[in-house]
Design a protein around this motif. Structure first.
Motif, PDB file in Angstrom:
ATOM      1  N   MET A   1      41.910  39.978  37.657  1.00 31.89           N
ATOM      2  CA  MET A   1      43.311  39.791  36.576  1.00 31.89           C
ATOM      3  C   MET A   1      42.380  38.587  35.342  1.00 31.89           C
ATOM      4  SD  MET A   1      45.654  37.339  39.294  1.00 31.89           S
ATOM      5  CE  MET A   1      47.436  36.856  38.953  1.00 31.89           C
ATOM      6  N   GLN A   2      41.307  38.235  36.369  1.00 34.77           N
ATOM      7  CA  GLN A   2      40.422  38.090  34.480  1.00 34.77           C
ATOM      8  C   GLN A   2      40.157  39.240  33.236  1.00 34.77           C
ATOM      9  OE1 GLN A   2      37.214  36.264  36.204  1.00 34.77           O
ATOM     10  NE2 GLN A   2      37.579  34.038  36.268  1.00 34.77           N
ATOM     11  N   ALA A   3      39.845  40.504  34.053  1.00 35.93           N
ATOM     12  CA  ALA A   3      39.505  41.332  32.653  1.00 35.93           C
ATOM     13  C   ALA A   3      40.712  41.221  31.750  1.00 35.93           C
ATOM     14  CB  ALA A   3      39.268  42.831  33.832  1.00 35.93           C
ATOM     15  N   GLN A   4      42.090  41.224  32.946  1.00 34.07           N
ATOM     16  CA  GLN A   4      43.162  41.743  31.795  1.00 34.07           C
ATOM     17  C   GLN A   4      43.727  40.301  31.352  1.00 34.07           C
ATOM     18  OE1 GLN A   4      45.948  42.577  35.497  1.00 34.07           O
ATOM     19  NE2 GLN A   4      45.469  44.873  35.279  1.00 34.07           N
ATOM     20  N   GLY A   5      43.086  39.039  30.954  1.00 34.59           N
ATOM     21  CA  GLY A   5      43.989  38.201  30.158  1.00 34.59           C
ATOM     22  C   GLY A   5      44.997  37.782  30.441  1.00 34.59           C
ATOM     23  N   THR A   6      45.373  36.869  29.243  1.00 33.32           N
ATOM     24  CA  THR A   6      47.395  36.610  29.716  1.00 33.32           C
ATOM     25  C   THR A   6      47.422  36.290  28.515  1.00 33.32           C
ATOM     26  OG1 THR A   6      45.780  34.597  28.471  1.00 33.32           O
ATOM     27  CG2 THR A   6      46.130  34.793  30.361  1.00 33.32           C
ATOM     28  N   GLU A   7      47.164  37.891  27.562  1.00 31.20           N
ATOM     29  CA  GLU A   7      48.214  38.496  26.170  1.00 31.20           C
ATOM     30  C   GLU A   7      49.099  38.814  26.906  1.00 31.20           C
ATOM     31  OE1 GLU A   7      46.506  40.404  23.554  1.00 31.20           O
ATOM     32  OE2 GLU A   7      45.837  38.593  22.606  1.00 31.20           O
ATOM     33  N   GLU A   8      49.208  39.353  27.651  1.00 33.26           N
ATOM     34  CA  GLU A   8      51.183  40.480  28.088  1.00 33.26           C
ATOM     35  C   GLU A   8      51.875  39.220  28.302  1.00 33.26           C
ATOM     36  OE1 GLU A   8      50.700  43.607  30.741  1.00 33.26           O
ATOM     37  OE2 GLU A   8      48.829  44.151  29.916  1.00 33.26           O
ATOM     38  N   GLU A   9      51.226  38.118  29.552  1.00 28.75           N
ATOM     39  CA  GLU A   9      52.039  37.049  29.896  1.00 28.75           C
ATOM     40  C   GLU A   9      52.697  36.492  28.828  1.00 28.75           C
ATOM     41  OE1 GLU A   9      49.397  38.210  31.606  1.00 28.75           O
ATOM     42  OE2 GLU A   9      49.975  37.830  33.924  1.00 28.75           O
ATOM     43  N   GLU A  10      51.676  35.863  27.688  1.00 23.99           N
ATOM     44  CA  GLU A  10      51.638  35.022  26.189  1.00 23.99           C
ATOM     45  C   GLU A  10      53.106  36.312  25.359  1.00 23.99           C
ATOM     46  OE1 GLU A  10      48.392  32.768  26.368  1.00 23.99           O
ATOM     47  OE2 GLU A  10      48.414  34.185  24.372  1.00 23.99           O
ATOM     48  N   ALA A  11      52.953  37.676  25.605  1.00 27.33           N
ATOM     49  CA  ALA A  11      53.767  38.257  24.677  1.00 27.33           C
ATOM     50  C   ALA A  11      54.947  38.341  25.714  1.00 27.33           C
ATOM     51  CB  ALA A  11      53.254  39.801  24.941  1.00 27.33           C
TER      52      ALA A  11
ATOM     53  N   ALA B   1      46.063  30.932  39.094  1.00 27.28           N
ATOM     54  CA  ALA B   1      44.910  29.297  39.004  1.00 27.28           C
ATOM     55  C   ALA B   1      44.097  30.232  37.490  1.00 27.28           C
ATOM     56  CB  ALA B   1      45.057  28.879  39.349  1.00 27.28           C
ATOM     57  N   ILE B   2      42.861  30.766  38.700  1.00 25.01           N
ATOM     58  CA  ILE B   2      41.963  30.495  38.329  1.00 25.01           C
ATOM     59  C   ILE B   2      41.521  31.766  37.169  1.00 25.01           C
ATOM     60  CG2 ILE B   2      39.297  31.640  39.049  1.00 25.01           C
ATOM     61  CD1 ILE B   2      40.220  30.670  42.119  1.00 25.01           C
ATOM     62  N   ALA B   3      42.357  32.713  36.955  1.00 25.71           N
ATOM     63  CA  ALA B   3      41.167  33.712  36.847  1.00 25.71           C
ATOM     64  C   ALA B   3      42.723  33.829  34.771  1.00 25.71           C
ATOM     65  CB  ALA B   3      42.480  35.232  36.490  1.00 25.71           C
ATOM     66  N   LYS B   4      43.762  32.696  35.255  1.00 19.20           N
ATOM     67  CA  LYS B   4      44.310  32.250  34.047  1.00 19.20           C
ATOM     68  C   LYS B   4      44.404  31.253  33.118  1.00 19.20           C
ATOM     69  CE  LYS B   4      45.976  36.358  34.218  1.00 19.20           C
ATOM     70  NZ  LYS B   4      46.995  37.908  33.964  1.00 19.20           N
ATOM     71  N   PHE B   5      43.763  30.114  34.363  1.00 17.08           N
ATOM     72  CA  PHE B   5      43.964  28.886  33.409  1.00 17.08           C
ATOM     73  C   PHE B   5      42.307  27.961  33.677  1.00 17.08           C
ATOM     74  CE2 PHE B   5      48.598  29.401  34.662  1.00 17.08           C
ATOM     75  CZ  PHE B   5      49.030  28.878  33.756  1.00 17.08           C
ATOM     76  N   GLU B   6      41.880  27.346  32.675  1.00 17.99           N
ATOM     77  CA  GLU B   6      41.041  26.282  32.578  1.00 17.99           C
ATOM     78  C   GLU B   6      41.443  24.918  32.872  1.00 17.99           C
ATOM     79  OE1 GLU B   6      37.511  26.915  32.087  1.00 17.99           O
ATOM     80  OE2 GLU B   6      38.366  28.997  31.505  1.00 17.99           O
ATOM     81  N   PHE B   7      40.549  24.716  33.948  1.00 17.67           N
ATOM     82  CA  PHE B   7      40.686  23.596  35.015  1.00 17.67           C
ATOM     83  C   PHE B   7      39.433  22.762  35.990  1.00 17.67           C
ATOM     84  CE2 PHE B   7      42.509  26.279  37.883  1.00 17.67           C
ATOM     85  CZ  PHE B   7      41.594  26.018  39.331  1.00 17.67           C
ATOM     86  N   ARG B   8      39.549  21.371  35.280  1.00 20.13           N
ATOM     87  CA  ARG B   8      38.554  20.716  36.217  1.00 20.13           C
ATOM     88  C   ARG B   8      38.501  20.996  37.854  1.00 20.13           C
ATOM     89  NH1 ARG B   8      36.827  15.134  34.735  1.00 20.13           N
ATOM     90  NH2 ARG B   8      38.427  15.671  32.536  1.00 20.13           N
ATOM     91  N   GLY B   9      37.345  21.358  38.254  1.00 25.16           N
ATOM     92  CA  GLY B   9      37.156  21.659  39.790  1.00 25.16           C
ATOM     93  C   GLY B   9      37.564  23.700  39.917  1.00 25.16           C
TER      94      GLY B   9
END
Ligand SMILES: Nc1ncnc2c1ncn2[C@@H]1O[C@H](COP(=O)(O)OP(=O)(O)OP(=O)(O)O)[C@@H](O)[C@H]1O
Ligand SMILES: [Mg+2]
Lengths: 360, 298
Positions: B185-195, B106-114
């Motif tokens: 996970m932050q370093a790896q980003g979300t592109e692979e998941e999106e792909a 959640a923290i590495a791959k999404f933006e959310f409040r809190g």
């Protein structure tokens, strides 16, 4: 498959990334999204793919609203700018992934998968790399694998985000011709993002020029290059010379030259800017009776099929540079050397009167 | 107390050795004697403060021979302590795995409040003394605590019972896995998941085939650290345990009791188990690190 985009807008916080975009993509078309960095190209592409949501507006595939359709169900192939290959899988597994994750009923047999993947790897001429991992490939090879992976699921729409962005000039050229051929063979509708005008003009059926979240112009490469809709498009596509002047009742005064511009017959004493492409500048040694600007040759670059001249017009105070491109033959005819005086006039120009700012 | 180096020190020690591959060929220009002196100092320090105590634990434990040693670690109370320690770890680790992966994802791959609040919360067990953590549980679940009367009515005991120990263990081990995974996970980003999703993969398939394989070494590393902490925890567990022999004594607590009873050989024998655990952890950790280093360098 046709794609239609209606009144699409997207904001990030207070920043407007896309503003009221309307666009029609015809079936089987190869469309280029061209624009400077930050103009919203990637955002638009991601919204079409369903990776990003729009604040308002719709994306229609074959006239069917897909706003609520999940990414998975859009049957879109996407090639990421940085490839996004699965680093833990071999090249073969990368390409096979889209087939392997299908629900059991729709999944091809293992043999069939192997056949299809091998076929795709042959298509991108990299079947000999099947057992390697992504990090063992060169940039151009990764790019082609990313394409093969996207094609494996036989998408009806292929979206490519700066597919050749990270590659060197020669590889780019090769791949862009190859992409055009691939697109024609596969009968897909393709959209690719680029900020390289040559790439867009050379490969695409139509070009969409974007700027700051707006579409500035849509048209064939010829249209946008020859008849730019506005100053932005003119400047963005290719080199131009910019002149300031005035226009009144179909006549323009540009740097002291009087030029007929019949299409602006209605203009009433307006400021105007005029663009002239370097190859539309006529260079001669004598005035020939017609009005022309006097200029000095400051630089001659004669590499390749044409000769590029850098000319300076005006005295020390009002000095301005004019770029002209002439053919090798013309250059030989003129026998120009550095420092000589020449006369130039625009063969063709695009004039944009400034309607907002009336005569001061 | 005769625990191997205290928990706080152990954590620091581990984070210092976190990048073993920076220790490559000498690149500085110091004279050889300076290098020898510095190396010698470091070794002397390590021997005095780490190796010597470790050796002392084993020598004390075996002072009266193997039989006494074996007897000390196989007597019923010791076995109960071992069992409880393993139980607490066996519950805490899977829960922390699930929580750690979910939170890091959640923290590495999404933006959310809190989000920043969540990160601070994950760090809380690092910044709060374990004893305070134990006291908080007393305050909530203890007889005089907020939920005390209700718990007693329903005949549920948490404090001075196994659930309390498990809760305390979970509390102190929460950060290990999540903290390990977030930067990765932050370093790896979300592109692979999106792909993967675009290629038709479901959320679970994406997690299973893309996300988890990409973080597997970090996950193992975090689990090892989490396990070491879970088994060695003293402070928080001590507060909620009640020190009931054979029932709510973990290994660390058992060592303390034996020592306070002047039963030194038994105390050191049980302590040697903890020390062994530390050594195994260290070996595993070194192995994982070398794997990760290989991954990076290739
Ligand atoms: N997730 C986001 N949060 C905030 N701003 C964003 C986000 N994504 C994009 N933007 C902003 O939206 C604008 C358009 O971004 P976009 O990525 O679409 O540009 P682009 O045309 O693809 O540029 P480039 O050629 O550099 O890739 C940029 O100014 C960018 O800063
Ligand atoms: Mg972009």
């Amino acid at each position: 498959m046709s794609i239609e985009i209606r009144n699409l807008s997207r904001q990030f916080g207070s920043f407007v990334a896309l503003h009221n975009i309307n666009l029609q993509v015809n079936p089987g078309e190869l469309l280029a999204l061209l624009g400077p960095s930050g103009s919203g190209k990637t955002t638009l592409l991601r919204i079409i793919a369903g990776l990003e949501t729009a604040d308002s507006g719709q994306v229609l595939f074959n006239q069917e609203d897909s706003t609520t359709k999940h990414v998975r169900d859009r049957h879109v192939g996407f090639v990421f700018q940085h490839y996004a290959l699965f680093r833990n899988m071999t090249i073969f597994e990368n390409v096979a992934f889209g087939l392997r994750v299908r629900p059991r009923k729709e999944r091809p047999s293992a043999k069939e998968i192997t056949r299809r993947v091998t076929e795709l790897l042959q298509l991108v001429q990299l079947d000999w790399l099947a057992d390697r991992y992504p990090h063992q490939l060169s940039g151009g090879q990764r790019q082609r694998i990313a394409l093969a992976r996207a094609l494996a699921v036989e998408p009806s729409v292929l979206l490519l985000d700066e597919p050749f962005g990270a590659l060197d000039a020669k590889v780019r050229k090769e791949l862009r011709t190859w992409l055009r051929k691939l697109h024609d063979d596969m009968h897909m509708t393709s959209i690719f993002v680029t900020h390289d005008q040559d790439e867009a003009l050379e490969v695409a059926d139509r070009v969409v020029v974007m700027n700051r979240g707006h579409i500035e112009q849509v048209g064939s490469p010829n249209e946008v290059y020859e008849k730019p809709a506005n100053p932005f498009v003119y400047e963005f596509l290719g080199h131009v010379n910019l002149f300031h002047g005035r226009v009144h009742h179909g006549q323009a005064w540009i740097s002291g030259l009087k030029i007929d511009v019949p299409e602006h017959a209605a203009a009433e004493d307006l400021n105007a800017i005029a663009y002239v492409r370097p190859h539309d500048i006529e260079v001669s040694r004598t005035i020939n009776g017609e009005p022309a600007l006097a200029a000095h040759v400051v630089h001659i670059l004669s590499i390749g099929p044409v000769v590029r001249l850098e000319l300076v017009h005006g005295d020390d105070l009002t000095q301005r540079t004019i770029h002209a491109t002439i053919s090798k033959e013309r250059f030989r005819e003129l026998q120009l050397i550095k420092g000589e005086q020449v006369f130039v006039k625009p063969r063709r120009l695009a004039l944009f009167p400034n309607h907002d700012q009336k005569q001061e | 107390m005769v625990d191997s180096p205290s928990q706080g020190n152990r954590i620091k020690f581990m984070s210092i050795t976190q990048s073993p591959h920076t220790f490559t060929a000498p690149q500085t220009q110091e004279a050889p004697w300076a290098r020898w002196v510095l190396t010698g100092l470091a070794l002397a320090f390590l021997s005095l403060f780490l190796l010597l105590p470790l050796a002392a634990v084993f020598s004390e434990a075996l002072k009266k021979g193997w039989e006494v040693y074996l007897a000390a670690i196989t007597e019923p109370d010791a076995l109960a302590a071992i069992q409880l320690t393993l139980t607490a770890a066996a519950i805490a680790i899977p829960l922390n795995l699930i929580f750690g992966i979910a939170a890091a994802w959640a923290i590495a791959k999404f933006e959310f409040r809190g989000k920043s609040i969540l990160i601070s919360l994950i760090d809380l067990p690092f910044s709060v003394s374990p004893v305070v953590a134990g006291l908080i549980y007393m305050l909530i679940f203890g007889l005089q605590g907020w939920l005390g009367p209700w718990l007693r009515e329903h005949d549920i005991s948490i404090i001075f019972a196994v659930p309390g120990i498990v809760l305390a263990t979970i509390f102190v081990t929460v950060p290990f896995i999540a903290r390990e995974l977030i930067p990765l996970m932050q370093a790896q980003g979300t592109e692979e998941e999106e792909a993967a999703i675009i290629l038709g993969a479901s959320g679970w398939q994406t997690l299973w085939y893309i996300t988890l394989p990409n973080i597997k070494w970090g996950l193992l590393y975090g689990t090892i650290l989490c396990n070491a902490r879970a088994m060695g925890e003293f402070g928080a567990v001590s507060v909620v345990s009640g020190h009931i022999r054979g029932l709510t004594n973990t290994l660390s607590l058992h060592v303390e009791i034996l020592y306070n009873e002047y039963n030194f050989v038994a105390a050191f024998a049980v302590a040697s188990l903890l020390a062994l655990l530390a050594l195994v952890t260290l070996a595993l950790k070194t192995f994982v690190e070398s794997r990760v280093a290989q991954k990076i360098s290739r």
